[in-house]
Design a protein around this motif. Structure first.
Motif, short mmCIF file in Angstrom:
data_model
loop_
_atom_site.label_atom_id
_atom_site.label_comp_id
_atom_site.label_asym_id
_atom_site.label_seq_id
_atom_site.Cartn_x
_atom_site.Cartn_y
_atom_site.Cartn_z
N PHE A 213 -1.67 -0.47 26.90
CA PHE A 213 -3.00 -1.08 26.76
C PHE A 213 -3.49 -0.89 25.33
O PHE A 213 -3.16 0.09 24.67
CB PHE A 213 -4.00 -0.41 27.73
N GLU A 217 -9.00 -2.13 25.26
CA GLU A 217 -8.97 -2.06 26.73
C GLU A 217 -9.23 -0.63 27.21
O GLU A 217 -10.01 -0.41 28.14
CB GLU A 217 -7.62 -2.54 27.25
N ASN A 221 -12.75 0.03 29.12
CA ASN A 221 -12.69 0.33 30.54
C ASN A 221 -13.27 1.69 30.92
O ASN A 221 -13.31 2.04 32.09
CB ASN A 221 -11.25 0.22 31.05
N ALA A 251 -12.97 -4.22 25.41
CA ALA A 251 -12.50 -5.32 26.26
C ALA A 251 -13.17 -5.22 27.62
O ALA A 251 -13.56 -4.14 28.06
CB ALA A 251 -10.99 -5.24 26.42
N LYS A 253 -13.69 -5.07 31.68
CA LYS A 253 -13.02 -4.18 32.64
C LYS A 253 -11.89 -4.89 33.36
O LYS A 253 -12.05 -6.02 33.84
CB LYS A 253 -14.05 -3.68 33.65
N LEU A 254 -10.74 -4.23 33.42
CA LEU A 254 -9.60 -4.73 34.18
C LEU A 254 -9.72 -4.26 35.62
O LEU A 254 -10.23 -3.16 35.88
CB LEU A 254 -8.29 -4.20 33.60
#
Ligand code: SF4
Ligand code: SF4
Length: 357
Positions: A213, A217, A221, A251, A253-254
């Motif tokens: 990542f 990210e 996150n 970035a 949130k995944l």
């Protein structure tokens, strides 16, 4: 750089804090990414971080983080004590020990008093909350002006939860990242965490996650949670620049599934988010074992295996005798915890005892 308030301390801390493990000098092979920086190199990097807006610096008493505490003290005297916030800690659990550790830290820092001092790696085996214990000793230190605020740092959700209920505690420090997000997801349901101030460590999972990542990210996150600051270990100007860029442009949130699917490029990870709901009546800590298995396959083989090896044969035997696998019933993901623990035993046997590593 953006800043957040460290709970009721009122201190304003940078969204990313400088973790000082990578600036230590010494032979500490289990630690990730350390570069044996000498004093001048370390201080130059710390100065650069400060100039870029990082004002929170996290360390630990010598020798926990090698000589990092001493370097941080030199840097603070050189750069101007009032410009930075020092978070310090020691892994001692009795009142006398932690009191002595605070005194040693002040000495190592060249007479500087840390802003926050944590009982480090508090665990269920040691009662730091009892009268006259480690927490009371930190309160005495605070009253005597040796430290600014008290803290409890732990990897255990139950202890964090207990700490935020305790009026003696000013700040808590826990661990989490985009994979191990279970504690963060539990924490956001409890406003007491934000009132106390919360520092988050293991944002890169001991160096495992940056291979998969970007910093944008990794930081995005965790900064989406109501934490006060994400601590990031930095040992080079490149790492500092990457962390700054990541914090500047976090970035979105995944989902947990997106995280798992990225990791599947090298290994099918155990889908454990480390929420710690799988309480075992026999004292096993599945969340630690499952994490170590993931870390092993994601690249931290030596360190992860050594930790897995601790009592794994007894643990696996206990699971084989376990009548009801209560851990599994409490897992929101219905993970096959007992089977994973058998796999962990086989892993240790193959790699350590048969010399595959
Ligand atoms: S095994 Fe399940 S309950 Fe235990 S930490 Fe992982 S996800 Fe949570
Ligand atoms: S299977 Fe039983 S002994 Fe093993 S971790 Fe679960 S509850 Fe504990």
């Amino acid at each position: 750089m953006r800043y957040r308030t460290l709970g009721q301390t009122g201190l304003r801390v940078s969204e990313i804090g400088f973790g000082t493990i990578p600036i230590l000098k010494g032979d500490v092979p289990v630690l990730p990414d350390y570069y044996n920086l000498d004093d001048d190199e370390a201080i130059a990097l710390l100065c650069q971080a400060l100039e870029c807006g990082i004002n929170l610096f996290d360390t630990a008493v010598v020798p926990e983080y090698g000589d990092a505490e001493i370097k941080l003290g030199r840097f603070a005297r050189q750069a101007g004590r009032e410009r930075l916030i020092i978070s310090d800690k020691a892994r001692f659990f009795t009142g006398d020990e932690i009191y002595a550790a605070v005194c040693r830290s002040v000495e190592n820092l060249g007479g500087i008093h840390p802003d926050v001092y944590f009982v480090h790696q508090a665990d269920p085996e040691h009662d730091i909350f009892s009268p006259g214990g480690a927490l009371d000793a930190l309160v005495w230190c605070r009253e005597e002006g040796k430290i600014g605020f008290t803290g409890v740092a732990t990897h255990y959700y139950d202890l964090l939860e207990r700490a935020v209920r305790d009026p003696r505690v000013d700040v808590v420090q826990g661990s989490g990242n985009l994979l191990e997000r279970g504690m963060l997801d539990r924490m956001i349901q409890d406003t007491r965490f934000t009132r106390k101030g919360f520092l988050l460590n293991k944002v890169y999972a001991a160096g495992v996650l940056p291979g998969f990542f970007t910093e944008n990210e990794l930081l995005g996150n965790v900064l989406c949670y109501p934490i006060s600051s994400a601590l990031v270990g930095m040992g080079t100007a490149g790492q500092l620049a990457a962390a700054l860029a990541g914090a500047a442009r976090p970035a979105p949130k995944l989902t947990f599934e997106q995280v798992l699917s990225r990791l599947r490029t090298v290994y099918d990870p155990i889908p454990c988010d480390r929420c710690q709901r799988c309480v075992c009546p026999y004292g096993t800590e599945p969340h630690i074992l499952l994490r170590q298995m993931n870390y092993f396959f994601l690249g931290k083989d030596y360190w992860a295996l050594r930790k897995l090896d601790l009592d794994i044969a007894r643990t696996a035997a206990q699971c084989r005798r376990c009548p009801d696998a209560a851990c599994r019933k409490n897992c929101p993901r219905s993970l096959r915890i007992p089977e994973y623990i058998q796999e962990a035993e086989r892993l240790v046997e193959q790699y350590i005892y048969h010399g595959w590593i």
